[in-house]
Design a protein around this motif. Structure first.
Motif, mmCIF file in Angstrom:
data_model
loop_
_atom_site.group_PDB
_atom_site.id
_atom_site.type_symbol
_atom_site.label_atom_id
_atom_site.label_comp_id
_atom_site.label_asym_id
_atom_site.label_seq_id
_atom_site.Cartn_x
_atom_site.Cartn_y
_atom_site.Cartn_z
ATOM 1 N N UNK A 15 -23.829 -16.919 -7.381
ATOM 2 C CA UNK A 15 -24.644 -16.096 -8.276
ATOM 3 C C UNK A 15 -24.402 -14.606 -8.100
ATOM 4 N N UNK A 16 -23.670 -14.221 -7.053
ATOM 5 C CA UNK A 16 -23.511 -12.790 -6.759
ATOM 6 C C UNK A 16 -22.062 -12.324 -6.761
ATOM 7 N N UNK A 17 -21.103 -13.233 -6.610
ATOM 8 C CA UNK A 17 -19.693 -12.848 -6.545
ATOM 9 C C UNK A 17 -18.905 -13.559 -7.639
ATOM 10 N N UNK A 18 -17.923 -12.868 -8.208
ATOM 11 C CA UNK A 18 -17.081 -13.512 -9.215
ATOM 12 C C UNK A 18 -16.033 -14.400 -8.542
ATOM 13 N N UNK A 19 -15.272 -15.145 -9.357
ATOM 14 C CA UNK A 19 -14.312 -16.112 -8.821
ATOM 15 C C UNK A 19 -13.241 -15.441 -7.959
ATOM 16 N N UNK A 20 -12.808 -14.262 -8.379
ATOM 17 C CA UNK A 20 -11.767 -13.584 -7.609
ATOM 18 C C UNK A 20 -12.262 -13.237 -6.204
ATOM 19 N N UNK A 21 -13.478 -12.733 -6.115
ATOM 20 C CA UNK A 21 -14.046 -12.402 -4.804
ATOM 21 C C UNK A 21 -14.239 -13.657 -3.957
ATOM 22 N N UNK A 22 -14.631 -14.753 -4.584
ATOM 23 C CA UNK A 22 -14.791 -15.999 -3.845
ATOM 24 C C UNK A 22 -13.456 -16.488 -3.282
ATOM 25 N N UNK A 23 -12.383 -16.380 -4.072
ATOM 26 C CA UNK A 23 -11.065 -16.777 -3.592
ATOM 27 C C UNK A 23 -10.602 -15.880 -2.443
ATOM 28 N N UNK A 24 -10.944 -14.597 -2.500
ATOM 29 C CA UNK A 24 -10.573 -13.699 -1.404
ATOM 30 C C UNK A 24 -11.236 -14.126 -0.100
ATOM 31 N N UNK A 25 -12.496 -14.549 -0.189
ATOM 32 C CA UNK A 25 -13.201 -15.013 1.011
ATOM 33 C C UNK A 25 -12.496 -16.226 1.600
ATOM 34 N N UNK A 26 -12.156 -17.189 0.754
ATOM 35 C CA UNK A 26 -11.510 -18.410 1.234
ATOM 36 C C UNK A 26 -10.131 -18.094 1.811
ATOM 37 N N UNK A 27 -9.366 -17.249 1.122
ATOM 38 C CA UNK A 27 -8.044 -16.882 1.637
ATOM 39 C C UNK A 27 -8.160 -16.227 3.014
ATOM 40 N N UNK A 28 -9.095 -15.306 3.161
ATOM 41 C CA UNK A 28 -9.283 -14.636 4.451
ATOM 42 C C UNK A 28 -9.725 -15.622 5.527
ATOM 43 N N UNK A 29 -10.564 -16.587 5.155
ATOM 44 C CA UNK A 29 -11.023 -17.584 6.120
ATOM 45 C C UNK A 29 -9.876 -18.459 6.609
ATOM 46 N N UNK A 30 -8.971 -18.819 5.711
ATOM 47 C CA UNK A 30 -7.836 -19.645 6.104
ATOM 48 C C UNK A 30 -6.851 -18.852 6.964
ATOM 49 N N UNK A 31 -6.654 -17.584 6.631
ATOM 50 C CA UNK A 31 -5.815 -16.720 7.466
ATOM 51 C C UNK A 31 -6.454 -16.537 8.835
ATOM 52 N N UNK A 32 -7.767 -16.411 8.878
ATOM 53 C CA UNK A 32 -8.465 -16.281 10.157
ATOM 54 C C UNK A 32 -8.201 -17.490 11.051
ATOM 55 N N UNK A 33 -8.213 -18.683 10.476
ATOM 56 C CA UNK A 33 -8.009 -19.891 11.276
ATOM 57 C C UNK A 33 -6.593 -19.971 11.839
ATOM 58 N N UNK A 34 -5.588 -19.682 11.018
ATOM 59 C CA UNK A 34 -4.216 -19.756 11.524
ATOM 60 C C UNK A 34 -3.945 -18.646 12.539
ATOM 61 N N UNK A 35 -4.563 -17.491 12.353
ATOM 62 C CA UNK A 35 -4.426 -16.428 13.351
ATOM 63 C C UNK A 35 -5.077 -16.846 14.659
ATOM 64 N N UNK A 36 -6.233 -17.510 14.579
ATOM 65 C CA UNK A 36 -6.863 -18.029 15.785
ATOM 66 C C UNK A 36 -5.958 -19.043 16.473
ATOM 67 N N UNK A 37 -5.218 -19.829 15.684
ATOM 68 C CA UNK A 37 -4.291 -20.774 16.276
ATOM 69 C C UNK A 37 -3.261 -20.088 17.153
ATOM 70 N N UNK A 38 -2.735 -18.958 16.695
ATOM 71 C CA UNK A 38 -1.795 -18.183 17.506
ATOM 72 C C UNK A 38 -2.474 -17.697 18.780
ATOM 73 N N UNK A 39 -3.701 -17.193 18.655
ATOM 74 C CA UNK A 39 -4.415 -16.683 19.830
ATOM 75 C C UNK A 39 -4.713 -17.796 20.828
ATOM 76 N N UNK A 40 -4.993 -18.987 20.332
ATOM 77 C CA UNK A 40 -5.218 -20.119 21.232
ATOM 78 C C UNK A 40 -3.941 -20.483 21.984
#
Length: 365
Positions: free
Chosen positions: A111-136
């Motif tokens: 109700x507060x963010x458009x589709x583009x902003x929602x996709x940016x959140x998901x993209x950043x979340x997936x990048x966060x996980x793979x970056x954490x994989x490197x740190x692990x």
């Protein structure tokens, strides 16, 4: 040595070969131990053994260790860039679980963010996980000085205040940022923590985590049949870390409100606090924006709710309070949460769940 249905292995020769391979990549003696256990699964403590040979298992764990060693040897910005690259490939080319993540983001921010902003959140979340994989992967070679540089502590006076009560501290944490590597880094710095961590079913990954645990000093408690260990740790006035943002089955959770949706949430923090009078301190790991740097923030703590006549009501009130803290975090840094998890299963399929009357209006949302 033949590679047919079974093999006769000389254990001394095998140990010499394994040490030579691991020594060439600069690994420690402890790495040699884990590599020896995984590189040749058909070797036992006997001098000569006759066991089946499994070609698919023999090189996985030492290969993972070698990869982590190489990533640790790279400049940090290069290693993290590799992690980010894999996250982008995951998002754009191999969108496994991307649909789940997008649906979750729409539930919370539709109700507060458009589709583009929602996709940016998901993209950043997936990048966060793979970056954490490197740190692990880097953890078995991380030094205490590196851990201190990477993680900045905030609000630790709240943990100290809880420990001063002498009843132990339950730290409730979500899957934000590089949560696993930050917890391990803090253990390496000497912070005594008992973390409830789901057992890894894949053998090589479990052996890798065993090496991380040995190197950092983290004490992990399997979720199943863990009550005695948790109670013992709290009675020793130690910190127990419990993740609070995962869907729970009927027998381990209660239906609560989370971001205006129905979700099954663990009751463990409240139940153990009721039994031991332990202090509850919310904690979160967040990336700072500077490559490789993190914040581990402890929020003001509180005692378990005891205002109501029944333990069930006090447990529910406490868990709902924890959910409000989580909602605040989710709006603070949505791009760092684990959106790929099916958190709102109760909202999607409420049949068979015990939904309190005061939450039934959420069924229409």
């Amino acid at each position: 040595m033949g590679r047919t249905g079974s093999n006769i292995v000389n254990a001394r020769s095998y140990r010499q070969i394994t040490f030579s391979v691991i020594h060439r990549v600069g690994a420690t003696n402890s790495t040699f131990t884990i590599a020896q256990a995984s590189l040749c699964p058909f070797v036992s403590r006997r001098r000569r053994v006759l066991l089946p040979y499994d070609r698919s298992r023999d090189l996985i764990a030492p290969t993972v260790l070698l990869l982590g060693r190489l990533l640790h040897a790279l400049p940090l910005t290069w290693a993290l860039a590799i992690g980010r690259l894999f996250g982008l490939v995951w998002f754009y080319l191999l969108p496994i679980r991307r649909g789940v993540a997008l649906a979750n983001v729409r539930r919370v921010f539709g109700a507060t963010l458009d589709r583009r902003a929602q996709r940016r959140i998901v993209r950043s979340a997936m990048v966060n996980l793979t970056t954490m994989g490197v740190e692990l992967l880097q953890l078995p070679w991380m030094t205490r000085d590196e851990a201190e540089w990477r993680v900045r502590r905030e609000g630790f006076e709240h943990l100290e205040a809880g420990l001063a009560r002498g009843k132990g501290v339950i730290t409730v944490c979500p899957h934000f940022g590089s949560f696993a590597s930050v917890v391990a880094s803090e253990a390496l710095r000497g912070l005594k923590m008992n973390a409830i961590i789901k057992e890894v079913q894949w053998g090589p990954a479990q052996r890798f985590w065993t090496e991380v645990r040995r190197h950092t000093g983290i004490v992990d408690i399997p979720p199943r049949r863990s009550s005695e260990q948790i109670l013992a740790a709290l009675r020793r006035n130690e910190i127990v870390v419990i993740m609070i943002d995962q869907h729970m089955p009927h027998y381990r959770g209660i239906v609560t409100e989370l971001c205006g949706q129905l979700a099954s949430t663990t009751t463990a923090p409240a139940r153990f606090a009721l039994e031991t009078d332990a202090f509850i301190v919310p904690g979160i790991a967040l990336r700072t924006g500077e490559p490789g740097r993190h914040i581990l923030r402890a929020e003001p703590g509180f005692e378990v709710d005891r205002r109501f006549a029944t333990p069930e009501a006090n447990v529910r009130a406490t868990i709902e309070r924890i959910n409000r803290v989580f909602e605040h975090w989710l709006r603070e840094a949505p791009e760092q949460w684990l959106w790929l998890h099916k958190r709102w299963k109760v909202q999607e399929h409420p049949e068979g769940w015990k939904i309190p009357d005061e939450l039934r209006h959420l069924l229409a949302s």
